[in-house]
Design a protein around this motif. Structure first.
Motif, mmCIF file in Angstrom:
data_model
loop_
_atom_site.group_PDB
_atom_site.id
_atom_site.type_symbol
_atom_site.label_atom_id
_atom_site.label_comp_id
_atom_site.label_asym_id
_atom_site.label_seq_id
_atom_site.Cartn_x
_atom_site.Cartn_y
_atom_site.Cartn_z
ATOM 1 N N ASP A 184 0.814 -1.220 0.000
ATOM 2 C CA ASP A 184 0.000 0.000 0.000
ATOM 3 C C ASP A 184 0.844 1.265 0.000
ATOM 4 O O ASP A 184 0.315 2.370 -0.049
ATOM 5 C CB ASP A 184 -0.980 0.004 1.168
ATOM 6 N N GLY A 185 2.167 1.151 0.055
ATOM 7 C CA GLY A 185 3.061 2.299 -0.004
ATOM 8 C C GLY A 185 3.125 3.125 1.264
ATOM 9 O O GLY A 185 3.741 4.180 1.283
ATOM 10 N N ARG A 186 2.549 2.650 2.354
ATOM 11 C CA ARG A 186 2.536 3.420 3.603
ATOM 12 C C ARG A 186 3.692 3.069 4.535
ATOM 13 O O ARG A 186 3.919 3.747 5.523
ATOM 14 C CB ARG A 186 1.216 3.231 4.329
ATOM 15 N N TRP A 187 4.374 1.985 4.243
ATOM 16 C CA TRP A 187 5.480 1.531 5.081
ATOM 17 C C TRP A 187 6.706 1.266 4.219
ATOM 18 O O TRP A 187 6.590 0.907 3.053
ATOM 19 C CB TRP A 187 5.112 0.232 5.800
ATOM 20 N N LEU A 188 7.851 1.429 4.850
ATOM 21 C CA LEU A 188 9.124 1.077 4.240
ATOM 22 C C LEU A 188 9.792 0.117 5.217
ATOM 23 O O LEU A 188 9.733 0.322 6.434
ATOM 24 C CB LEU A 188 9.961 2.343 4.067
ATOM 25 N N VAL A 189 10.391 -0.938 4.721
ATOM 26 C CA VAL A 189 11.112 -1.877 5.573
ATOM 27 C C VAL A 189 12.568 -1.900 5.133
ATOM 28 O O VAL A 189 12.869 -1.867 3.933
ATOM 29 C CB VAL A 189 10.478 -3.287 5.535
ATOM 30 N N THR A 190 13.472 -1.894 6.116
ATOM 31 C CA THR A 190 14.898 -1.954 5.827
ATOM 32 C C THR A 190 15.530 -3.065 6.654
ATOM 33 O O THR A 190 15.045 -3.408 7.723
ATOM 34 C CB THR A 190 15.613 -0.627 6.161
ATOM 35 N N SER A 191 16.621 -3.600 6.130
ATOM 36 C CA SER A 191 17.430 -4.523 6.920
ATOM 37 C C SER A 191 18.869 -4.030 6.851
ATOM 38 O O SER A 191 19.367 -3.658 5.788
ATOM 39 C CB SER A 191 17.310 -5.957 6.412
ATOM 40 N N ALA A 192 19.505 -4.004 8.003
ATOM 41 C CA ALA A 192 20.870 -3.496 8.111
ATOM 42 C C ALA A 192 21.847 -4.651 8.287
ATOM 43 O O ALA A 192 21.452 -5.783 8.604
ATOM 44 C CB ALA A 192 20.976 -2.536 9.294
ATOM 45 N N ASP A 193 23.130 -4.351 8.106
ATOM 46 C CA ASP A 193 24.131 -5.404 8.209
ATOM 47 C C ASP A 193 24.381 -5.839 9.652
ATOM 48 O O ASP A 193 25.123 -6.780 9.893
ATOM 49 C CB ASP A 193 25.431 -5.027 7.507
ATOM 50 N N ASP A 194 23.730 -5.187 10.623
ATOM 51 C CA ASP A 194 23.834 -5.624 12.014
ATOM 52 C C ASP A 194 22.726 -6.612 12.376
ATOM 53 O O ASP A 194 22.584 -7.005 13.521
ATOM 54 C CB ASP A 194 23.813 -4.433 12.967
ATOM 55 N N GLY A 195 21.913 -7.016 11.373
ATOM 56 C CA GLY A 195 20.861 -7.991 11.602
ATOM 57 C C GLY A 195 19.546 -7.398 12.076
ATOM 58 O O GLY A 195 18.631 -8.133 12.432
ATOM 59 N N ILE A 196 19.413 -6.079 12.049
ATOM 60 C CA ILE A 196 18.199 -5.416 12.514
ATOM 61 C C ILE A 196 17.296 -5.096 11.320
ATOM 62 O O ILE A 196 17.751 -4.551 10.313
ATOM 63 C CB ILE A 196 18.527 -4.102 13.264
ATOM 64 N N VAL A 197 16.013 -5.445 11.456
ATOM 65 C CA VAL A 197 14.997 -5.074 10.471
ATOM 66 C C VAL A 197 14.169 -3.948 11.090
ATOM 67 O O VAL A 197 13.746 -4.046 12.239
ATOM 68 C CB VAL A 197 14.091 -6.282 10.122
ATOM 69 N N LEU B 100 10.894 -1.131 10.524
ATOM 70 C CA LEU B 100 9.716 -0.681 9.791
ATOM 71 C C LEU B 100 9.603 0.827 9.963
ATOM 72 O O LEU B 100 9.699 1.341 11.074
ATOM 73 C CB LEU B 100 8.453 -1.349 10.331
ATOM 74 N N TRP B 101 9.393 1.521 8.862
ATOM 75 C CA TRP B 101 9.263 2.976 8.850
ATOM 76 C C TRP B 101 7.871 3.329 8.341
ATOM 77 O O TRP B 101 7.496 2.903 7.255
ATOM 78 C CB TRP B 101 10.289 3.597 7.908
ATOM 79 N N ARG B 102 7.120 4.091 9.112
ATOM 80 C CA ARG B 102 5.818 4.557 8.655
ATOM 81 C C ARG B 102 6.045 5.835 7.854
ATOM 82 O O ARG B 102 6.664 6.780 8.333
ATOM 83 C CB ARG B 102 4.881 4.847 9.820
ATOM 84 N N LEU B 103 5.551 5.864 6.635
ATOM 85 C CA LEU B 103 5.753 7.017 5.763
ATOM 86 C C LEU B 103 4.618 8.009 5.914
ATOM 87 O O LEU B 103 3.461 7.627 6.037
ATOM 88 C CB LEU B 103 5.849 6.562 4.302
ATOM 89 N N ARG B 104 4.959 9.282 5.888
ATOM 90 C CA ARG B 104 3.975 10.359 5.843
ATOM 91 C C ARG B 104 3.942 10.827 4.400
ATOM 92 O O ARG B 104 4.737 11.660 3.990
ATOM 93 C CB ARG B 104 4.389 11.504 6.760
ATOM 94 N N LEU B 105 3.027 10.280 3.645
ATOM 95 C CA LEU B 105 3.008 10.539 2.197
ATOM 96 C C LEU B 105 2.137 11.715 1.803
ATOM 97 O O LEU B 105 1.982 11.976 0.622
ATOM 98 C CB LEU B 105 2.550 9.284 1.454
ATOM 99 N N GLY B 106 1.581 12.440 2.745
ATOM 100 C CA GLY B 106 0.721 13.568 2.413
ATOM 101 C C GLY B 106 1.382 14.563 1.477
ATOM 102 O O GLY B 106 1.117 14.597 0.286
ATOM 103 N N GLY B 107 2.257 15.387 1.982
ATOM 104 C CA GLY B 107 2.897 16.397 1.159
ATOM 105 C C GLY B 107 4.275 15.992 0.723
ATOM 106 O O GLY B 107 4.565 15.746 -0.418
ATOM 107 N N ALA B 108 5.151 15.855 1.698
ATOM 108 C CA ALA B 108 6.561 15.633 1.390
ATOM 109 C C ALA B 108 6.909 14.174 1.186
ATOM 110 O O ALA B 108 7.869 13.857 0.516
ATOM 111 C CB ALA B 108 7.430 16.222 2.511
ATOM 112 N N GLY B 109 6.161 13.265 1.802
ATOM 113 C CA GLY B 109 6.515 11.861 1.696
ATOM 114 C C GLY B 109 7.644 11.467 2.620
ATOM 115 O O GLY B 109 8.271 10.452 2.438
ATOM 116 N N ALA B 110 7.902 12.276 3.641
ATOM 117 C CA ALA B 110 9.057 12.077 4.494
ATOM 118 C C ALA B 110 8.851 10.973 5.515
ATOM 119 O O ALA B 110 7.742 10.638 5.879
ATOM 120 C CB ALA B 110 9.401 13.384 5.205
ATOM 121 N N LEU B 111 9.966 10.458 5.985
ATOM 122 C CA LEU B 111 9.973 9.511 7.094
ATOM 123 C C LEU B 111 9.823 10.302 8.379
ATOM 124 O O LEU B 111 10.237 11.455 8.451
ATOM 125 C CB LEU B 111 11.295 8.750 7.114
ATOM 126 N N PRO B 112 9.281 9.684 9.427
ATOM 127 C CA PRO B 112 9.177 10.398 10.706
ATOM 128 C C PRO B 112 10.537 10.644 11.320
ATOM 129 O O PRO B 112 11.493 10.038 11.003
ATOM 130 C CB PRO B 112 8.337 9.460 11.568
#
Length: 111
Positions: A84-97, A99-111
């Motif tokens: 749905d484009g409302r979340w971004l998921v990342t995985s880092a090399d330290d083994g951490i996943v 979840l980022w909630r996106l604010r897609l209203g105007g800027a589309g920025a991460l919190p």
């Protein structure tokens, strides 16, 4: 452009891009990559020390503008949008996943 092979836009993603992902509506592009250069990555792996960089960015596709750049000490190995484009998921090399909630209203920025 696929039809004639001409590049439409070039984005400076920093040190190294591991993964790119378009949002489901194709309005946003997320990039993930290295937090530091080669020597810094080696030193960080050896000692756990060393500053970070900006391993994740969110771009507006329409004009190529960076909307959000996220600093951090770890390389971001993978990145993707939810269907749905409302979340971004990342995985880092330290083994951490993360979840980022996106604010897609105007800027589309991460919190």
């Amino acid at each position: 452009r696929a039809a004639d092979g001409v590049a439409v836009r070039r984005l400076e993603v920093g040190n190294h891009a591991y993964k790119l992902a378009f949002s489901p509506d194709s309005r946003w592009l997320a990039s993930s990559g290295r937090a530091r250069g080669g020597l810094g990555t080696f030193w960080h792996g050896l000692t756990g020390a060393g500053g970070g960089g900006e391993p994740m960015s969110l771009w507006r596709v329409a004009d190529g503008a960076p909307v959000q750049v996220v600093a951090g000490p770890e390389d971001i190995m993978s990145i993707d949008f939810s269907p749905d484009g409302r979340w971004l998921v990342t995985s880092a090399d330290d083994g951490i996943v993360t979840l980022w909630r996106l604010r897609l209203g105007g800027a589309g920025a991460l919190p």
